[in-house]
Design a protein around this motif. Structure first.
Motif, mmCIF file in Angstrom:
data_model
loop_
_atom_site.group_PDB
_atom_site.id
_atom_site.type_symbol
_atom_site.label_atom_id
_atom_site.label_comp_id
_atom_site.label_asym_id
_atom_site.label_seq_id
_atom_site.Cartn_x
_atom_site.Cartn_y
_atom_site.Cartn_z
ATOM 1 N N ALA A 143 -10.308 -14.077 -1.098
ATOM 2 C CA ALA A 143 -9.449 -14.843 -0.187
ATOM 3 C C ALA A 143 -9.652 -14.145 1.224
ATOM 4 O O ALA A 143 -9.589 -15.145 2.178
ATOM 5 C CB ALA A 143 -8.149 -15.305 -0.620
ATOM 6 N N LEU A 160 -2.898 -11.896 4.318
ATOM 7 C CA LEU A 160 -3.783 -11.379 3.174
ATOM 8 C C LEU A 160 -4.224 -9.814 3.120
ATOM 9 O O LEU A 160 -4.056 -9.248 2.204
ATOM 10 C CB LEU A 160 -5.080 -12.169 3.078
ATOM 11 N N TRP A 197 -6.816 -25.163 3.658
ATOM 12 C CA TRP A 197 -7.252 -23.850 2.664
ATOM 13 C C TRP A 197 -6.356 -22.828 3.231
ATOM 14 O O TRP A 197 -5.850 -22.115 2.260
ATOM 15 C CB TRP A 197 -8.894 -23.571 2.756
ATOM 16 N N ASP A 229 -2.790 -23.058 2.266
ATOM 17 C CA ASP A 229 -2.795 -22.844 0.836
ATOM 18 C C ASP A 229 -2.646 -21.314 0.302
ATOM 19 O O ASP A 229 -2.216 -20.891 -0.827
ATOM 20 C CB ASP A 229 -3.840 -23.572 -0.115
ATOM 21 N N HIS A 230 -3.067 -20.354 1.242
ATOM 22 C CA HIS A 230 -3.195 -19.012 1.058
ATOM 23 C C HIS A 230 -2.185 -18.390 1.912
ATOM 24 O O HIS A 230 -2.198 -17.016 2.047
ATOM 25 C CB HIS A 230 -4.553 -18.315 1.438
#
Length: 170
Positions: free
Chosen positions: A150, A106, A76, A79-80
């Motif tokens: 996210a 992020l 996960w 993926d970010h």
């Protein structure tokens, strides 16, 4: 932000804003709604409480303590992150480092979206016109909502990978 902006996530209903105080009985006092789980500075092998982890836990990642949860968490996180992050084997071997980097990535994306949102009216109004600026602002708002979600999930994964236990607040 309060709730999801209209039309941000196709195929998903627009959630409603929940009230902090709700009254079950007409004559009774207001009842306080429960608050989300919070990480505590305790080492634990049990991990998150409840199915799926605390509010904001990434979908598709089982809660800590389940077999293979850290591999799903790493997938996960990758993926970010930028696709090039997949080249580095150390980040797969050390998912805490990957989570730490993902949180910073992020955060940087959020800052870029906020800066773009502030500056687009001045920088691009001559190129896009007022209608174009309005459309781009709506898209930036949707992307900001996605990034905030996210970022919360990546922070929860980082805490869980560090061995912190999530305990519901009373």
């Amino acid at each position: 932000m309060s709730g999801w902006p209209t039309g941000c996530l196709p195929g998903r209903p627009t959630p409603t804003l929940e009230h902090v105080f709700e009254s079950e009985a007409a004559a009774g006092p207001p009842l306080r709604a429960p608050t989300p789980a919070a990480p505590v500075r305790r080492r634990s092998t049990a991990g998150a409480t409840g199915a799926g982890g605390p509010p904001g836990w990434p979908p598709g990642v089982p809660p800590p303590g389940q077999r293979g949860w850290d591999l799903r968490a790493a997938a996960w996180l990758l993926d970010h992150c930028p696709p090039d992050y997949r080249m580095y084997a150390a980040w797969r071997r050390h998912p805490v480092a990957l989570a730490w980097l993902a949180v910073r990535h992020l955060d940087a994306q959020l800052e870029a979206m906020r800066t773009a949102y502030r500056e687009i009216r001045v920088e691009l109004v001559d190129d896009l016109g007022p209608e174009g600026v309005t459309q781009v602002l709506a898209d930036l708002e949707c992307e900001g909502v996605r990034l905030v979600s996210a970022r919360r999930a990546a922070g929860l994964l980082l805490d869980a990978l560090r061995g912190l236990e999530f305990v519901p607040r009373l």
